[in-house]
Design an enzyme around this catalytic site. Structure first.
Site, mmCIF file in Angstrom:
data_model
loop_
_atom_site.group_PDB
_atom_site.id
_atom_site.type_symbol
_atom_site.label_atom_id
_atom_site.label_comp_id
_atom_site.label_asym_id
_atom_site.label_seq_id
_atom_site.Cartn_x
_atom_site.Cartn_y
_atom_site.Cartn_z
ATOM 1 N N SER A 152 4.733 2.651 7.659
ATOM 2 C CA SER A 152 4.411 1.466 6.874
ATOM 3 C C SER A 152 5.599 1.014 6.037
ATOM 4 C CB SER A 152 3.229 1.745 5.940
ATOM 5 O OG SER A 152 2.026 1.673 6.629
ATOM 6 N N ASP A 186 0.079 -7.660 1.368
ATOM 7 C CA ASP A 186 0.496 -6.261 1.554
ATOM 8 C C ASP A 186 2.014 -6.155 1.600
ATOM 9 O OD1 ASP A 186 0.179 -3.556 1.715
ATOM 10 O OD2 ASP A 186 -0.193 -3.505 3.863
ATOM 11 N N HIS A 205 0.809 -1.217 0.000
ATOM 12 C CA HIS A 205 0.000 0.000 0.000
ATOM 13 C C HIS A 205 0.844 1.270 0.000
ATOM 14 C CE1 HIS A 205 0.241 -0.230 4.563
ATOM 15 N NE2 HIS A 205 0.423 1.060 4.379
#
Length: 425
Positions: free
Chosen positions: A268, A188, A155
């Site tokens: 992230s 992910d 993402h």
């Protein structure tokens, strides 16, 4: 002093008053005193004596106060250390947070992903739950090998995966262009490759996420809200949390490592390290209560989630090899809403898919619609997301044990995991 209380407390008043109470002919307390008449000639001598006594008393009090002040100053005074006595080199012992961070920071990068020339914002998808719709983002990654591969979250770079641009910046400020080698929406996970990789890249060492324990120390490195090279610390607060791992597929779950190290949007894709400096997970999601204080994105409340590095390594190696993700499967559709009783094989899957794939792993093991899977390799299974997270910690071809209940009876069978290539749409 403490008072001793009892039946005789308070004591009775004395029968004979002390002198200040007026007994024995003495004046009562507060009564005016009338001194006896003295010859006028003796009053000057008394006055001189009174002055001398007052002077002596004043001198005594003054000397006492001076002595008390000097003694008190000696007790509360400070002693400084000369600069010559200070160690010339401040060395951090191996294993301290500062030592681990100093060694790891050169291998952690800040990633900027752009789509259509839009300016990057802050990592738009750290929630892992349907976010990530923006035109660009800022996230984190780390050096995976000496060939210049960078491991991060899908993402973080998905907005630039089709025709966009990706760049990475190292802690020394040097910036490099990169390309997306492969990405797995369900896991992910994404792998980048530096276009002009510098020599001497130092990959971060990988740990074993199966061996981590609740209470182990953790160190997170990333770029929260765009603030690169930020280091935070905490512990592993839980393991095997079924957390949504991708924003494109609601049936994508990871068996996450939970940490209270401060993780925010921009972290992230960054590494979650153990106290030795080995990577045990990829920081991917946070639990939050919503934005506040003028922020459109929520911040850390002490519940962060990382993809276990054992899983991420399997995915990364596959992406580097083929560019496509491969998912292990059992060949059965399970319910995703029930929780607490296990993972129930649904009567029929979404889109008309069968509950149990004909000739698939589950069918070959004898599982049927309505069976409730309660254990996976001896670990309790309380829901469909928990089962998926456990399955995805393995590779196709692995043999696993499933315990299920049918008509009130439990049975354990061995299942050889199958595979599915590519992300489902």
């Amino acid at each position: 002093a403490a008072h001793q209380q009892g039946a005789g407390w308070p004591p009775p008043a004395p029968s004979v008053l002390p002198p200040y109470g007026g007994g024995d002919g003495a004046p009562a307390w507060g009564a005016p005193v009338h001194p006896a008449e003295s010859p006028r000639r003796r009053r000057s001598g008394g006055l001189i004596a009174a002055v001398l006594v007052a002077a002596l008393v004043a001198g005594g009090v003054g000397g006492g106060l001076g002595y008390w002040a000097a003694e008190r100053n000696d007790r509360v005074g400070s002693t400084t250390v000369a600069a010559a006595d200070t160690p010339k080199d401040l060395k951090r012992a191996p294993g301290t947070v500062s030592a681990v961070a100093a060694k790891a920071l050169p291998s952690v990068v800040t990633i900027e992903a752009k789509s259509g020339g839009a300016d990057p914002g802050t990592d738009p998808g750290i929630g892992g739950s349907g976010e990530g719709q923006g035109e660009g983002g800022t996230g984190t990654g780390f050096v995976y090998d000496q060939q210049g591969h960078i491991l991060t979250n899908n993402h973080v770079v998905d907005s630039a995966a089709e025709g966009g641009t990706v760049s990475v910046t190292f802690s020394n400020g040097k910036k490099y262009d990169a390309e997306v080698v492969g990405r797995a929406q369900g896991y992910d996970v994404a792998v980048l490759k530096l276009k002009n990789a510098p020599s001497g890249l130092a990959p971060l060492p990988l740990g074993d996420s199966e061996k981590v324990a609740v209470g182990d120390s953790t160190i997170a490195i990333g770029a929260p809200f765009g603030l690169s090279n930020t280091v935070t610390t905490g512990i592993i607060s839980a393991k095997n949390r079924p957390v949504a791992s991708g924003d494109a597929n609601k049936s994508s779950y990871m068996s996450a490592i939970q940490t209270d190290a401060s993780i925010n949007p921009g972290n992230s894709g960054g590494p979650l390290l153990d106290e030795r400096g080995a990577v045990i997970g990829i920081n991917s999601a946070i639990q939050s209560t919503g934005g506040s204080f003028g922020q459109s994105q929520a911040g850390s409340i002490g519940l962060g989630f990382a993809i276990p590095i054992n899983q991420a390594k399997n995915v990364a190696d596959q992406l580097i090899k083929t560019g496509k993700p491969v998912y292990p499967v059992i060949g059965a559709t399970v319910g995703m809403t029930e929780q607490g009783a296990g993972a129930t094989i649904a009567p029929q899957g979404s889109g008309g898919t069968p509950a149990v794939t004909p000739d698939g792993p589950a069918a070959k093991a004898g599982l049927k619609a309505g069976d409730v899977i309660t254990e996976f390799n001896g670990k309790p299974v309380d829901s469909g997301p928990t089962l998926i997270g456990e399955i995805w910690n393995h590779k196709p071809g692995d043999k696993v044990e499933l315990t299920y209940e049918r008509d009130g009876k439990a049975k354990t069978v061995t299942v050889t995991l199958g595979e599915r290539t590519g992300d489902s749409t």
